[in-house]
Scaffold this active site. Structure first.
Site: not given
Length: 590
Positions: A2, A100, A266, A294, A370-371
């Site tokens: 948020c 949560d 990703l 990408i 994502s890494g």
């Protein structure tokens, strides 16, 4: 995930709700699903909501519990909230929602700041204690979720982004010379609490702040990364550490699948993102596993995509794969919008890649893994062996990592911005701190707790949230970070770095993506400036309307005369780095 905002007055005046509304409105992209406000005497809170954990209105924010005398706004995700909820229910708490947010609210009532070490997740939140007239704000261990602060004698304001804070008014928008030196030295990293704008700070990662209605403030760091094996781990073999690494990563990936229906990754084609795909398959994610890659145009003899390797993983695991190819024209068209989304200017080529990739991903899912973090935690960069064997580790780190020496910085900037070697002093202070004995561990610590936070982590947050996309980063699970810090460097440095992680990954993913040359999200056109891109950069730096008294004209002439030959030690464009400041200031109206 948020956007949050708020104001606390110190001058016995009611909070400026109109200012908080303007700030909150600027956070709409971070929370496109709902909006809410709460005002009570000296306090006003604003919230933009992205519905992930609990879709019902009962989890809307600001969340107010009149019986407990608490109200809060929260940005992030707490992955272990079901376990914490069960604990709280055993203590007698009753819940009106399923997500949560309420667990955080009641957990704070039960445990105060002692709640923070219990949390596994990414978060920045603010809780107002009605009866004590006290505001409590906190940020997660590795700073995955941002929190910016603006303070005067009359009030404190906070928001999830720096540009949003500017919308509240009464901030001069003057550059911070300390931060400018950091920016030009650390490829745009400005360590907390500084930001590029004087009068705006970042709450440091793993910190909390308690503020009374009269402005009295207490701040503490509630977590630190300690290096070195525990006593019971002194005799661990490489196989022991490899097993622990894989087990901990399995847990980190699995717990981040809570409340995620469509699962995206990703996928760069490197070890880190490929391992996430493999572990998600192990965790039972089947038909709805999406992957996204990408690629860009080649430039300067450098390939602009790594589809060869991402395709291996997509085919091996039969994912629903999406390739996005971007032309130079679209980069130039979309750069201004990407810079509008940045809380501070970022020069990494990954920014435009993540911005455009997030645009595509958001069409298909709301949560993506994502890494980020693996290189900083498991010693994946080339400078770690250099520091490990150096007589002067600080000098070795600065030579390999810093974009320009202080002498070159002084030649690049106009005189009013040359006030001291702040970046060099910062590294020297950090290396002198206790908690990491070996030189390589000191380098890993500064990278994982400072450089990581305000480069790849901030980049992923800013670019994904620009499209209302929640990014989850399993390598930044605190259990993974703490484990990596305990693993001896001799098990991380071999074979080009990340050795223990790569060997653990062999049990999950194809060897072809492990034994490949190290890569990254490449955008060669922003490194090897040429053609339309070079013309655009030249205009950005030489147009009289962009003149801000920052750069030495002689240095600009030198860089523009040889744009492809003026690269930083990490092979970034010095020219692009200067233009990025002007672009960001322009897009923020500064």
């Amino acid at each position: 995930m948020c956007g949050i905002a708020g104001e606390l007055r110190f001058d016995n005046r009611p909070a400026d709700l109109a200012a908080v509304e303007r700030i909150t409105q600027h956070l709409t992209a971070r929370g496109p699903d709902a909006c809410g406000f709460h005002s009570q005497g000296p306090l006003a809170l604003g919230h933009r909501r992205l519905k992930i954990m609990d879709l019902c209105e009962a989890s809307g924010q600001p969340m107010i519990d009149s019986a407990l005398g608490l109200s809060m706004v929260f940005n992030g995700a707490i992955y272990n909230y079901p376990e914490l909820r069960a604990e709280l229910e055993n203590l007698g708490y009753r819940f009106f929602s399923e997500g949560d947010t309420e667990v955080l609210l009641k957990g704070y009532h039960a445990w105060g700041e002692a709640l923070l070490p219990r949390l596994n997740g990414m978060f920045a939140f603010a809780i107002w204690e009605r009866d004590r007239q006290q505001l409590f704000i906190a940020r997660d261990r590795l700073g995955v979720k941002p929190l910016y602060l603006s303070r005067t004698d009359q009030r404190l304001r906070f928001a999830s982004s720096l540009p949003a804070l500017l919308k509240g008014g009464d901030i001069a928008g003057v550059l911070n010379p300390v931060a400018l030196n950091h920016y030009m030295s650390f490829h745009a990293v400005v360590p907390a609490p500084d930001t590029l704008i004087a009068g705006i700070e970042k709450l440091p990662p793993a910190s909390w702040m308690r503020v009374d209605a009269d402005g009295t403030t207490t701040t503490e760091r509630w977590w630190e990364l300690q290096f070195g094996a525990r006593e019971d781990e002194r005799d661990y073999s490489f196989e022991d550490w490899k097993r622990l690494t894989l087990d901990t990563m399995r847990e980190a990936v699995a717990i981040r699948q809570r409340a995620a229906v469509d699962v995206g990754v990703l996928l760069s084609g490197g070890v880190d993102s490929s391992l996430l795909v493999g572990l998600l398959r192990e965790a039972g994610v089947d038909d709805n596993l999406l992957t996204f890659s990408i690629g860009f145009e080649d430039a300067g003899g450098e390939r602009g995509d790594e589809f060869k390797y991402s395709d291996i993983i997509a085919k091996h695991y039969n994912t629903r794969h999406h390739q996005l190819r971007i032309q130079e024209k679209e980069i130039l068209e979309q750069l201004p919008a990407a810079f509008q989304a940045m809380s501070e200017p970022m020069v990494s080529h990954d920014c435009i890649a993540f911005y455009l990739l997030s645009r595509e991903v958001a069409k298909h899912c709301k949560v993506v893994q994502s890494g980020q973090g693996a290189d900083e935690l498991f010693a994946g960069y080339h400078w770690y062996p250099l520091v490990d064997g150096a007589e002067d580790p600080v000098a070795a780190y600065l030579a390999a990592f810093r974009d320009r020496s202080y002498e070159e910085y002084a030649q690049t900037m106009q005189q009013q911005w040359v006030q001291g070697d702040f970046s060099g002093d910062f590294v020297r202070r950090h290396f002198a701190q206790p908690g990491a004995e070996a030189a390589v561990d000191k380098a890993l610590r500064i990278d994982s707790t400072v450089m990581l936070v305000d480069d790849p982590v901030k980049r992923v947050d800013n670019m994904t949230m620009a499209w209302g996309l929640e990014a989850r980063t399993p390598f930044l699970d605190y259990r993974v970070a703490e484990l990596s810090a305990r693993i001896p460097a001799k098990f991380k440095l071999p074979e080009g770095g990340k050795y223990v992680l790569k060997e653990a990954a062999r049990q999950v993913i194809p060897a072809a993506v492990i034994d490949r040359p190290k890569g990254y999200f490449p955008v060669p056109g922003l490194k090897h400036l040429q053609g339309a891109t070079l013309n655009w950069v030249r205009e950005m730096l030489l147009d009289p309307s962009q003149e801000r008294g920052l750069y030495n004209p002689q240095m600009l002439e030198k860089l523009l005369a040889d744009p492809d030959g003026q690269l930083t030690p990490l092979r970034g464009s010095k020219l692009w780095q200067l233009a990025a400041v002007n672009l960001w200031l322009s897009e923020q109206g500064l």
